[in-house]
Design an enzyme around this catalytic site. Sequence first.
Site, PDB file in Angstrom:
ATOM      1  N   CYS A  35     -77.033 -23.933 -10.201  1.00  0.00           N
ATOM      2  CA  CYS A  35     -75.658 -24.330  -9.919  1.00  0.00           C
ATOM      3  C   CYS A  35     -74.854 -23.170  -9.318  1.00  0.00           C
ATOM      4  O   CYS A  35     -75.069 -22.799  -8.180  1.00  0.00           O
ATOM      5  CB  CYS A  35     -75.006 -24.885 -11.184  1.00  0.00           C
ATOM      6  N   HIS A  57     -78.749 -29.031 -13.201  1.00  0.00           N
ATOM      7  CA  HIS A  57     -78.942 -28.316 -14.467  1.00  0.00           C
ATOM      8  C   HIS A  57     -80.146 -28.857 -15.244  1.00  0.00           C
ATOM      9  O   HIS A  57     -80.008 -29.798 -16.035  1.00  0.00           O
ATOM     10  CB  HIS A  57     -77.695 -28.456 -15.345  1.00  0.00           C
TER      11      HIS A  57
END
Length: 336
Positions: free
Chosen positions: A150, A263
């Site tokens: 991310c 994630h």
Amino acid sequence: MASPPRHLLPLLLLLALLGTSSAAAPGVIRLPRAGACAAPADPAVYDRPVIGIVTHPGDGAAGRIDNGTSTSYIGASYVKFVEAGGARVIPLIYNEPDERLLEKLSLVNGVLFTGGSVKRGPYFETIKKVFQYVLDKNDAGVPFPLFAQCLGFELVSMIVSKDNNILESFHASDQASTLQFPNYSSLQGSVFGRFHPDLIKKLSTSCLVMQNHKYGISPKRLRENDALSSFFKILTISPDENGEVYVSTVEAQKYPITCTQWHPEKAIFEWRKPMIPHSEDAVQVTQNFANYFISQARKSPNRPPADKVLDNLIYNYIPTFSGKTSKSFELVYLFS
């Protein structure tokens, strides 16, 4: 041949285990003697890898746990993700002196950059130093993997492109998504190369991964940037809530560097957001990523002193339950 009487089986098995019988009795399975297991087949593979995770400024709960200006944190889910692959963690505290950072880097076999929000200041400078360390190690012929998630992927994109404005806006906050594979032939040798074909298909048709970001980079922009396109190959893309497509997984062409905009750690270890996928397939995706990352770290030739590792492991810190105050993490490790 008739089996021995049932009442004699425990005695016969005990004799076999003790190695006192000269021949295997009927119906008894001879087990190997203690010490008969062979040594690891490849001494170059390190089965005690350690991963450095760079801390992120803040407390992971918008200051509701600790609002100190020097506080930083690691979500415990990142630590558990590394442990799920068979490694331990040393925290790389972003605002510690450079010599302390280098000392800790000498004790690890790979690095993880977490998600977050900070893209400038001392934190960004630390990320740049660690990223350069990763490149230098590998350029010297020393395997040293990096997994950036991310924000970590965003920062690496900024560093590689040398353009702090390279990122684009997307609407992918609190969103489960698919992963689309633009080129299946590029998956060979990548993290997805170890996925079962059925799971690859499910990834492209079912929302098995968790996205939570406002920025990213489109395939077009990555391909048009010479620095990024020569450094990375695109493995997956994903659509945001408006159907705008961004790059969701990349791998470096010449380095053991994998980056995800999504994630993988959340499917197993985080429960604060209702859209996080927790299906068996989503869990398998997470486990495959953890296994792949740590398999790369096992190739590191670094064999740090055990006492130094113990002194610096994250186990020297006590995690804080943040599930009632944080929107993102069940547990956090705090550093100040």
